[in-house]
Design an enzyme around this catalytic site. Structure first.
Site, PDB file in Angstrom:
ATOM      1  N   ASP A   1     -12.852  20.274   9.244  1.00 29.83           N
ATOM      2  CA  ASP A   1     -11.465  19.281   9.160  1.00 29.83           C
ATOM      3  C   ASP A   1     -10.175  19.910   8.983  1.00 29.83           C
ATOM      4  OD1 ASP A   1      -9.512  17.426   8.909  1.00 29.83           O
ATOM      5  OD2 ASP A   1     -10.534  16.326   7.457  1.00 29.83           O
TER       6      ASP A   1
ATOM      7  N   GLU B   1     -10.809  13.017  15.263  1.00 31.07           N
ATOM      8  CA  GLU B   1     -11.014  13.032  13.869  1.00 31.07           C
ATOM      9  C   GLU B   1     -11.554  11.474  13.651  1.00 31.07           C
ATOM     10  OE1 GLU B   1      -7.049  13.894  12.364  1.00 31.07           O
ATOM     11  OE2 GLU B   1      -7.606  16.040  12.582  1.00 31.07           O
TER      12      GLU B   1
ATOM     13  N   LYS C   1       0.281  21.652  10.663  1.00 31.20           N
ATOM     14  CA  LYS C   1      -0.091  20.925  11.732  1.00 31.20           C
ATOM     15  C   LYS C   1       0.629  20.264  12.842  1.00 31.20           C
ATOM     16  CE  LYS C   1      -4.159  17.881  12.246  1.00 31.20           C
ATOM     17  NZ  LYS C   1      -5.234  17.055  11.599  1.00 31.20           N
TER      18      LYS C   1
ATOM     19  N   ASP D   1      -7.385   5.586  10.888  1.00 26.77           N
ATOM     20  CA  ASP D   1      -7.232   6.951  10.120  1.00 26.77           C
ATOM     21  C   ASP D   1      -5.839   7.401   9.790  1.00 26.77           C
ATOM     22  OD1 ASP D   1      -7.263   9.532   9.536  1.00 26.77           O
ATOM     23  OD2 ASP D   1      -8.326  10.382  11.170  1.00 26.77           O
TER      24      ASP D   1
END
Lengths: 633, 265
Positions: free
Chosen positions: A10, A173, A72, A195
């Site tokens: 992850d 994810e 990210k 999420d």
């Protein structure tokens, strides 16, 4: 074999984790500090060595110009996409950045692209896994936000390659999280996965059916998460400090980093407490103190968490479902610890969401499940199959700057579409195609993925060639294009110009560059290899001890061998590969006569010239790394 | 924008509007369940997508979506059965199952499973299924898409779209009202009565839209009965009726969309 071991990673905005399936259970592999979470922070120390994770965090405050977090947010993006980010995050771009170029971020005097910085994080995770397994790790499943576009996915895959990992699959994810949940629940029904992480928000709606995890729809915002809450609180603190004390500290990297740390702590505390205190030392020795109640906090963040409502509604609409048709809701991501977020989800889906699995770890655990499926599966994952979708429509630009959608969002992947092109001028040899991703009608409002030039169209009158172009989105959500002129059957050559990506050549050169910062990797690798050799030679020795040859040795010889073996055993546990090698060599020398005797007695001629580990029962070399060569003449 | 010499300024200007169903669709009549050749891996006779003996994925051959699912070209379809079949084939063809196979097998699996997904997506949706069948039968729908509208607007071309004759009067009136509403909005005025009237009109068209779907199902039954009959003339008639119905349906859909846009703006 160990070389086939696939890990699940992850790669998060705030934290990253690596996990694998231990028997029937996915487990997170801790770092050498014993912690499961590796903060996605990268710093360059005074000696220009790369530091990652917890040990890099102090640089955020001490030397902010040599550290970076939340990288990210910049993956697969161009300079014109990130103007908002630049206002809110202390990203330092290289001064000579050009529009349309892949971003370059400064750490000290050096510059790195976002995939390179992500690769440093991946390399740290890889190292943690290698230490754990005591074997090299080269294959991984990496998770990405479901709403990542092609460029962001490609950038993640590039990061894997730069880190020396073969990325077998990019998994979304929320889908990964559903795999982790589905592992022990094994039931059918409709599941909504909400999420909200550090920097991205995804909502996915899945249909579970006898082990098939079919994503029906997905939506999200790749720039929405805990970071936004932090930035809001930072801005309020900065305004307060300016108003109350007349101090503008917004330009001081150190002061902002200190405030950031304090507001994050307060935010976390407010998930459990009714109020939290901010107490920050401001340059000049004064203190900024303020109490924040949960009520105030919830009011402040309401506009941010409300931004998740639209995507949820759209996902429901696309799935043609009403909220009451959702059987289960699952929470993923650190920001879902905020009680107000939980209340919002409960309200939206009209049921209490599941929180049994740690929201920080569940995505990595799911990635490990997918890794297990890809490596052939086990009893636990038998019958499990993930059918994911593409989050965004794929289109091509047609006359008038309009997007013609050829693969619609929420299509199950792999998905394909075929388009036919012709020429407009006699003898025209090239045809240009502009590929777009997004939901908007006009090309300029969609994300430009790439421009393709079909070259080498055979000379024909205008309108005669019939060029078949096939667009295929693979199981990673990444686009592939192939073309063929049908009348001549000739494959047309495609020249791809990714709009914001790295070329293959750039990735290759980055792989080479990365070795400059990879001393530690190299050392670790040496240790692992040396340990493997030590195991091999000692296993061979154990077998040798049972052979008649052992009895032919003198008791002194046997004592000496036992001493050498003990020495190797001791040194093996340490992190010094030279020491291990030395002990291996010594044991090899010491057992030379044993090897000779074994060979003489058994298959003497056939095995001549082998050392003890190879002489063993004539099975031949067992390790990929031949041990020191002893010459028996 | 264009780096290719004399290539026109708009890269997609010469898109020929053709979809999956192409000339080859008529010639590729591999019958459902029919073995086409031997398995590359174990040598047994194989079915279309994977070897029934050893389970390995097979190189894709051009087939239409009905053939892919071993279905006759009929429009009434048991979608629950289709879903089951889709899951079964996914378990044989998905790239996850070939992650450790060689590159060739990985490619075949990617192509076969994209074909599976494309076919399932098209066939499970009743309208897409009908449109697809009509294309297989060699007829093309009018360009009713929003893209076509935008494109026509941008290039000044006349869009290939005809007002269905039976709707002519109502559409004319609706368009007048829409124009009036737009004018009012521009002037910053608000006429609740007009808005109410438009809402009513919209509802009426929405009901028509729903009714057309029921009517379409009637044609499905006629079509399915004729599939095996060889009566080309009767088939052609039903085909044209379905085409006309879908064109009318699309027209109404666009109309409702325009009203929604005008009301929301």
């Amino acid at each position: 074999m160990s070389s086939d071991r696939i890990v699940g990673i992850d790669l998060g905005t705030t934290n990253s984790l690596v996990a694998f399936m231990e028997g029937d259970t996915p487990v997170v592999i801790p770092g050498d500090d014993g912690l499961n979470l590796v903060p996605s922070v990268v710093a360059l120390d005074e000696r220009d060595q790369i530091i990652v994770g917890n040990s890099a965090r102090k640089y955020l405050i001490e030397t902010p110009e040599r550290a970076v977090y939340s990288i990210k947010r910049l993956m697969g993006r161009g300079i014109e996409d990130i103007q908002d980010e630049l206002k809110l995050f202390p990203f330092r771009l290289a001064e000579d950045m050009q529009a349309g170029e892949v971003l370059r971020i400064k750490l000290g005097d050096k510059t790195f692209t976002p995939p390179e910085i992500s690769a440093f994080i991946l390399r740290q995770l890889k190292r943690n896994a290698e230490r754990f397994f005591n074997a090299p790790v080269t294959k991984a499943v990496i998770t990405v936000p479901a709403y990542f576009n092609d460029a962001q996915r490609q950038a993640t895959k590039d990061a894997g390659r730069i880190a020396g990992l073969e990325v077998l699959r990019l998994v979304n994810e929320p889908t990964a999280a559903s795999l982790a949940y589905g592992l022990d629940k094994k039931q059918n029904g409709i599941v909504a996965v909400y999420d909200l992480g550090g920097g991205t928000f995804d909502i996915s709606i899945l249909k579970l059916h006898d082990g098939i995890f079919e994503v029906i729809s997905t939506n999200g915002d790749t720039h929405l998460g805990g970071d936004d809450i932090d930035n809001l609180l930072i801005r309020i603190a900065l305004d307060d400090i300016k108003g109350d004390m007349g101090l503008d500290v917004s330009r001081s990297g150190e002061a902002v980093a200190t405030i950031r740390k304090a507001v994050i702590e307060a935010k976390i505390a407010l998930s459990a407490q009714a109020s939290a205190k901010l107490d920050i030392e401001v340059p000049g020795g004064k203190r900024y103190q303020r109490e924040v109640t949960r009520e105030q906090f919830e009011q402040l963040i309401q506009p941010i968490i409300d931004r998740t409502v639209g995507p949820c509604k759209q996902a429901l609409k696309d799935a043609k479902l009403k909220p009451e048709q959702i059987d289960e809701a699952v929470l993923v991501g650190g920001s879902t610890r905020i009680p107000k977020v939980r209340a919002l989800v409960e309200d939206m889906f009209q049921r209490k969401p599941h929180t049994d699995l740690n929201p920080d770890e569940v995505v990595a655990l799911g990635a490990a499940v997918q890794a297990n499926i890809l490596s052939g599966g086990s009893e636990a994952t038998e019958n499990m199959l993930l059918l994911d979708v593409t989050p965004l429509s794929l289109g091509i630009e047609v006359a008038g700057g309009v997007t013609d959608k050829i693969i619609l969002r929420n299509s199950t992947i792999p998905a394909s579409a075929t388009q036919y092109y012709t020429t407009q001028v006699d003898g025209q040899a090239n045809v240009a195609i502009h590929v777009l991703q997004g939901e908007r009608e006009l090309a300029k409002d969609c994300r430009s993925l790439a421009r393709f030039d079909l070259r080498g169209v055979p000379p024909m009158p205008a309108g005669m060639p019939r060029i078949e172009v096939k667009f295929l989105i693979d199981a990673n959500g990444i686009l592939h294009v192939s073309a063929r002129e049908q009348r001549s059957g000739k494959e047309a050559e495609i020249e791809v110009q990714p709009s914001y990506g790295l070329t293959d050549e750039q990735v290759e050169s980055m792989i080479l560059d990365s070795f400059d910062y990879a001393e530690e990797d190299f050392r670790q690798r040496q240790v692992i290899e040396a340990r493997n050799e030590a195991e091999t030679i000692m296993a061979a020795l154990d077998k040798g001890k049972k052979s008649p040859a052992w009895e032919q040795l003198t008791s002194d010889e046997r004592k000496r061998i036992a001493k050498l073996q003990k020495a190797l055993n001791q040194v093996k546990a340490e992190d010094e590969y030279q020491a291990i090698r030395k002990a291996i060599d010594a044991l090899n020398q010491g057992t030379m006569r044993l090897a000779e005797l074994m060979m003489d007695s058994a298959v003497a001629t056939a095995l001549k010239g082998k050392t003890i580990d190879q002489a063993d029962l004539g099975e031949g070399p067992q390790s990929g790394h031949p041990v020191a060569k002893a010459d028996f003449k | 924008m264009s780096r290719a010499g004399h290539w026109a300024a708009q890269p997609g200007a010469s898109v020929v509007n053709v979809l999956m169903a192409n000339p080859e669709s008529k010639s590729s009549l591999i019958m459902p369940g029919e073995a086409t050749s031997t398995c590359w891996s174990c040598g047994t006779m194989r079915a279309v997508h994977f070897c029934s003996a050893c389970g390995k994925v097979q190189p894709p051959v051009p087939v239409n979506y009905f053939t892919f699912f071993a279905l006759p070209r009929k429009l009434n379809l048991d979608t629950a059965l289709l879903e089951r079949e889709f899951y079964e084939l996914s378990r044989k063809l998905h790239p996850d199952l070939y992650a450790r196979a060689d590159q060739q097998e990985q490619e075949w699996s990617m192509e076969q499973s994209s074909l599976l997904n494309d076919a399932y997506r098209t066939l499970k949706d009743p309208i897409k299924r009908t449109e697809y069948l009509l294309r297989l039968e060699g007829v093309e729908l009018e360009e009713q898409s929003k893209t076509a509208t935008e494109k026509a607007r941008a290039t000044g071309e006349v869009k290939k779209q005809v007002v269905p004759p039976d709707l002519l009067e109502e559409v004319f009136e609706l368009n007048m009202q829409l124009e009036e509403l737009r004018m009012q909005k521009k002037m910053g005025e608000d006429d609740p009565a007009l808005i109410e009237e438009l809402r009513k009109q919209k509802l009426k068209f929405e009901e028509k839209y729903e009714a057309l779907f029921e009517e379409l199902k009637g044609y499905w039954n006629q079509w399915d009965k004729l599939v095996d009959s060889g009566d080309e003339e009767a088939r052609g008639k039903v085909r044209d009726q379905m085409l006309d119905l879908l064109n009318r349906r699309n027209y109404i859909r666009n109309l409702v969309r325009d009203v929604n846009e005008a009301l929301e703006n």
